[in-house]
Write a protein that holds these residues in place. Structure first.
Motif, PDB file in Angstrom:
ATOM      1  N   ASP A   1       0.859  -1.180   0.000  1.00 36.79           N
ATOM      2  CA  ASP A   1       0.000   0.000   0.000  1.00 36.79           C
ATOM      3  C   ASP A   1       0.896   1.231   0.000  1.00 36.79           C
ATOM      4  OD1 ASP A   1      -2.072  -1.769   2.315  1.00 36.79           O
ATOM      5  OD2 ASP A   1      -2.329  -1.604   0.151  1.00 36.79           O
ATOM      6  N   ASP A   2       0.616   2.176  -0.904  1.00 38.28           N
ATOM      7  CA  ASP A   2       1.439   3.388  -0.990  1.00 38.28           C
ATOM      8  C   ASP A   2       1.341   4.131   0.339  1.00 38.28           C
ATOM      9  OD1 ASP A   2       2.477   6.002  -1.458  1.00 38.28           O
ATOM     10  OD2 ASP A   2       2.103   5.748  -3.602  1.00 38.28           O
ATOM     11  N   PRO A   3       2.475   4.384   1.004  1.00 37.78           N
ATOM     12  CA  PRO A   3       2.434   5.009   2.332  1.00 37.78           C
ATOM     13  C   PRO A   3       2.046   6.486   2.323  1.00 37.78           C
ATOM     14  CG  PRO A   3       4.699   4.669   1.651  1.00 37.78           C
ATOM     15  CD  PRO A   3       3.835   4.026   0.611  1.00 37.78           C
ATOM     16  N   ARG A   4       2.137   7.148   1.157  1.00 41.70           N
ATOM     17  CA  ARG A   4       1.830   8.583   1.121  1.00 41.70           C
ATOM     18  C   ARG A   4       0.585   8.930   0.322  1.00 41.70           C
ATOM     19  NH1 ARG A   4       6.889  12.253   0.702  1.00 41.70           N
ATOM     20  NH2 ARG A   4       5.201  13.746   0.689  1.00 41.70           N
ATOM     21  N   VAL A   5       0.109   7.994  -0.488  1.00 39.35           N
ATOM     22  CA  VAL A   5      -1.083   8.245  -1.294  1.00 39.35           C
ATOM     23  C   VAL A   5      -2.135   7.214  -0.888  1.00 39.35           C
ATOM     24  CG1 VAL A   5      -2.055   8.395  -3.613  1.00 39.35           C
ATOM     25  CG2 VAL A   5       0.309   9.127  -3.208  1.00 39.35           C
ATOM     26  N   GLY A   6      -3.186   7.681  -0.272  1.00 44.76           N
ATOM     27  CA  GLY A   6      -4.235   6.776   0.184  1.00 44.76           C
ATOM     28  C   GLY A   6      -4.964   6.116  -0.965  1.00 44.76           C
ATOM     29  N   ASN A   7      -5.468   4.909  -0.734  1.00 40.12           N
ATOM     30  CA  ASN A   7      -6.286   4.159  -1.684  1.00 40.12           C
ATOM     31  C   ASN A   7      -5.535   3.685  -2.927  1.00 40.12           C
ATOM     32  OD1 ASN A   7      -8.592   4.407  -0.052  1.00 40.12           O
ATOM     33  ND2 ASN A   7      -9.028   6.419  -0.907  1.00 40.12           N
ATOM     34  N   VAL A   8      -4.217   3.537  -2.833  1.00 39.26           N
ATOM     35  CA  VAL A   8      -3.445   2.947  -3.926  1.00 39.26           C
ATOM     36  C   VAL A   8      -2.728   1.716  -3.384  1.00 39.26           C
ATOM     37  CG1 VAL A   8      -1.534   3.223  -5.554  1.00 39.26           C
ATOM     38  CG2 VAL A   8      -3.096   5.119  -5.151  1.00 39.26           C
ATOM     39  N   SER A   9      -2.973   0.577  -4.025  1.00 33.96           N
ATOM     40  CA  SER A   9      -2.295  -0.675  -3.674  1.00 33.96           C
ATOM     41  C   SER A   9      -1.572  -1.196  -4.900  1.00 33.96           C
ATOM     42  CB  SER A   9      -3.309  -1.722  -3.197  1.00 33.96           C
ATOM     43  OG  SER A   9      -3.906  -1.314  -1.985  1.00 33.96           O
ATOM     44  N   CYS A  10      -0.341  -1.627  -4.698  1.00 31.89           N
ATOM     45  CA  CYS A  10       0.465  -2.184  -5.784  1.00 31.89           C
ATOM     46  C   CYS A  10       0.668  -3.668  -5.536  1.00 31.89           C
ATOM     47  CB  CYS A  10       1.818  -1.488  -5.873  1.00 31.89           C
ATOM     48  SG  CYS A  10       1.675   0.245  -6.361  1.00 31.89           S
ATOM     49  N   TYR A  11       0.440  -4.454  -6.567  1.00 29.50           N
ATOM     50  CA  TYR A  11       0.611  -5.907  -6.505  1.00 29.50           C
ATOM     51  C   TYR A  11       1.847  -6.261  -7.300  1.00 29.50           C
ATOM     52  CZ  TYR A  11      -4.001  -5.856  -4.534  1.00 29.50           C
ATOM     53  OH  TYR A  11      -5.063  -5.611  -3.715  1.00 29.50           O
ATOM     54  N   VAL A  12       2.796  -6.909  -6.638  1.00 33.31           N
ATOM     55  CA  VAL A  12       4.065  -7.288  -7.259  1.00 33.31           C
ATOM     56  C   VAL A  12       4.143  -8.806  -7.290  1.00 33.31           C
ATOM     57  CG1 VAL A  12       6.579  -7.224  -7.018  1.00 33.31           C
ATOM     58  CG2 VAL A  12       5.227  -5.192  -6.469  1.00 33.31           C
ATOM     59  N   SER A  13       4.397  -9.356  -8.483  1.00 36.55           N
ATOM     60  CA  SER A  13       4.690 -10.787  -8.569  1.00 36.55           C
ATOM     61  C   SER A  13       6.182 -10.907  -8.812  1.00 36.55           C
ATOM     62  CB  SER A  13       3.897 -11.464  -9.693  1.00 36.55           C
ATOM     63  OG  SER A  13       4.340 -11.014 -10.949  1.00 36.55           O
ATOM     64  N   ARG A  14       6.801 -11.865  -8.120  1.00 33.14           N
ATOM     65  CA  ARG A  14       8.248 -12.024  -8.237  1.00 33.14           C
ATOM     66  C   ARG A  14       8.621 -13.482  -8.042  1.00 33.14           C
ATOM     67  NH1 ARG A  14      10.394 -13.007  -3.473  1.00 33.14           N
ATOM     68  NH2 ARG A  14       9.200 -12.518  -1.616  1.00 33.14           N
ATOM     69  N   ALA A  15       9.767 -13.849  -8.595  1.00 31.78           N
ATOM     70  CA  ALA A  15      10.283 -15.204  -8.437  1.00 31.78           C
ATOM     71  C   ALA A  15      10.921 -15.338  -7.067  1.00 31.78           C
ATOM     72  CB  ALA A  15      11.308 -15.497  -9.531  1.00 31.78           C
ATOM     73  N   ASP A  16      10.737 -16.510  -6.445  1.00 35.29           N
ATOM     74  CA  ASP A  16      11.303 -16.806  -5.129  1.00 35.29           C
ATOM     75  C   ASP A  16      12.032 -18.143  -5.242  1.00 35.29           C
ATOM     76  OD1 ASP A  16      11.794 -16.411  -2.403  1.00 35.29           O
ATOM     77  OD2 ASP A  16       9.993 -17.498  -1.813  1.00 35.29           O
ATOM     78  N   THR A  17      13.347 -18.125  -5.076  1.00 29.39           N
ATOM     79  CA  THR A  17      14.165 -19.323  -5.238  1.00 29.39           C
ATOM     80  C   THR A  17      14.046 -20.222  -4.021  1.00 29.39           C
ATOM     81  OG1 THR A  17      15.719 -18.073  -6.577  1.00 29.39           O
ATOM     82  CG2 THR A  17      16.502 -20.167  -5.690  1.00 29.39           C
ATOM     83  N   GLY A  18      13.835 -21.504  -4.268  1.00 31.66           N
ATOM     84  CA  GLY A  18      13.717 -22.481  -3.190  1.00 31.66           C
ATOM     85  C   GLY A  18      15.006 -23.253  -3.007  1.00 31.66           C
ATOM     86  N   GLY A  19      14.863 -24.541  -2.713  1.00 35.17           N
ATOM     87  CA  GLY A  19      16.023 -25.390  -2.488  1.00 35.17           C
ATOM     88  C   GLY A  19      16.683 -25.091  -1.163  1.00 35.17           C
ATOM     89  N   VAL A  20      17.830 -25.686  -0.945  1.00 35.93           N
ATOM     90  CA  VAL A  20      18.546 -25.508   0.318  1.00 35.93           C
ATOM     91  C   VAL A  20      18.989 -24.053   0.482  1.00 35.93           C
ATOM     92  CG1 VAL A  20      20.580 -26.186   1.653  1.00 35.93           C
ATOM     93  CG2 VAL A  20      19.289 -27.919   0.387  1.00 35.93           C
ATOM     94  N   SER A  21      19.525 -23.447  -0.576  1.00 33.63           N
ATOM     95  CA  SER A  21      20.002 -22.064  -0.460  1.00 33.63           C
ATOM     96  C   SER A  21      18.851 -21.103  -0.176  1.00 33.63           C
ATOM     97  CB  SER A  21      20.775 -21.645  -1.701  1.00 33.63           C
ATOM     98  OG  SER A  21      19.951 -21.716  -2.841  1.00 33.63           O
ATOM     99  N   GLY A  22      17.687 -21.338  -0.772  1.00 33.88           N
ATOM    100  CA  GLY A  22      16.524 -20.502  -0.489  1.00 33.88           C
ATOM    101  C   GLY A  22      16.011 -20.712   0.918  1.00 33.88           C
ATOM    102  N   TRP A  23      16.090 -21.935   1.386  1.00 30.34           N
ATOM    103  CA  TRP A  23      15.614 -22.296   2.712  1.00 30.34           C
ATOM    104  C   TRP A  23      16.416 -21.589   3.805  1.00 30.34           C
ATOM    105  CZ3 TRP A  23      16.674 -27.514   5.411  1.00 30.34           C
ATOM    106  CH2 TRP A  23      15.800 -27.697   6.475  1.00 30.34           C
ATOM    107  N   VAL A  24      17.739 -21.481   3.615  1.00 30.60           N
ATOM    108  CA  VAL A  24      18.589 -20.845   4.629  1.00 30.60           C
ATOM    109  C   VAL A  24      18.800 -19.351   4.368  1.00 30.60           C
ATOM    110  CG1 VAL A  24      19.765 -22.977   5.241  1.00 30.60           C
ATOM    111  CG2 VAL A  24      20.739 -21.526   3.466  1.00 30.60           C
ATOM    112  N   GLY A  25      18.183 -18.817   3.308  1.00 31.97           N
ATOM    113  CA  GLY A  25      18.262 -17.384   3.038  1.00 31.97           C
ATOM    114  C   GLY A  25      19.494 -16.932   2.292  1.00 31.97           C
ATOM    115  N   LEU A  26      20.159 -17.826   1.574  1.00 34.45           N
ATOM    116  CA  LEU A  26      21.362 -17.453   0.829  1.00 34.45           C
ATOM    117  C   LEU A  26      21.145 -17.395  -0.674  1.00 34.45           C
ATOM    118  CD1 LEU A  26      24.040 -19.478   2.807  1.00 34.45           C
ATOM    119  CD2 LEU A  26      23.486 -17.041   2.989  1.00 34.45           C
ATOM    120  N   ALA A  27      19.942 -17.708  -1.147  1.00 33.02           N
ATOM    121  CA  ALA A  27      19.675 -17.725  -2.587  1.00 33.02           C
ATOM    122  C   ALA A  27      19.508 -16.311  -3.113  1.00 33.02           C
ATOM    123  CB  ALA A  27      18.423 -18.534  -2.883  1.00 33.02           C
TER     124      ALA A  27
END
Length: 162
Positions: free
Chosen positions: A57-83
């Protein structure tokens, strides 16, 4: 000659990273909600790769929401936060009510930032005011440069005209 070019390149990279850190410190906190996710690649060990959809939600402009789709890497490196998540994303912002510009809103302002790797890579959303057309333009970019240009996506939200 080659070492001069390498030194200049390293200095530019360091300046870019420092600017990114300073910009990241100046950003306001944004409300973030994970709307959902879809698994894309099965991983035998650790979580699957997925596409995540988040709302900001835009912190300075009321009634505006932004939807972001993004890739999220899994596996062991993603699991421990190093991906390092890939620079693949999309943005769509919508008015959830009447949108008006608050006084003192800058022409261009960074409104959201999210880290996408442990080493200085982040997604940044910038709001740009198009006063002539009475529209707010939201641009998402990655701080990781690819072939000289960052990955990016853009969307626009109309402003209520009094």
């Amino acid at each position: 000659m080659a070492s001069d070019k390498a030194a200049k390149r390293a200095a530019r990279r360091a300046a870019f990273l420092a600017a990114g850190l300073v910009a990241g410190l100046a950003l306001p906190a944004a409300a973030q909600t994970r709307v959902g996710e879809v698994s894309t690649t099965f991983r035998m060990i650790g979580p699957n790769d997925k596409v995540v959809v988040e709302r900001y939600d835009d912190p300075r402009v009321g009634n505006v929401s932004c939807y972001v789709s993004r890739a999220d890497t899994g596996g062991v490196s993603g699991w421990v936060g190093l991906a390092e998540d890939p620079s693949r994303f999309s943005i769509a912002c919508r008015a959830t009510g009447a949108v008006s510009l608050p006084p003192g809103l800058p022409q261009t302002e960074s409104v959201f930032r999210q880290s996408s790797s442990p080493l200085f890579k982040a997604l940044t959303v910038t709001r740009i005011v198009d006063a002539e057309k009475q529209v707010l333009v939201y641009l998402i970019t990655s701080t990781k440069l690819v072939d000289g240009s960052p990955f990016n996506s853009v969307t626009a939200v109309p402003v209520a005209v009094p």
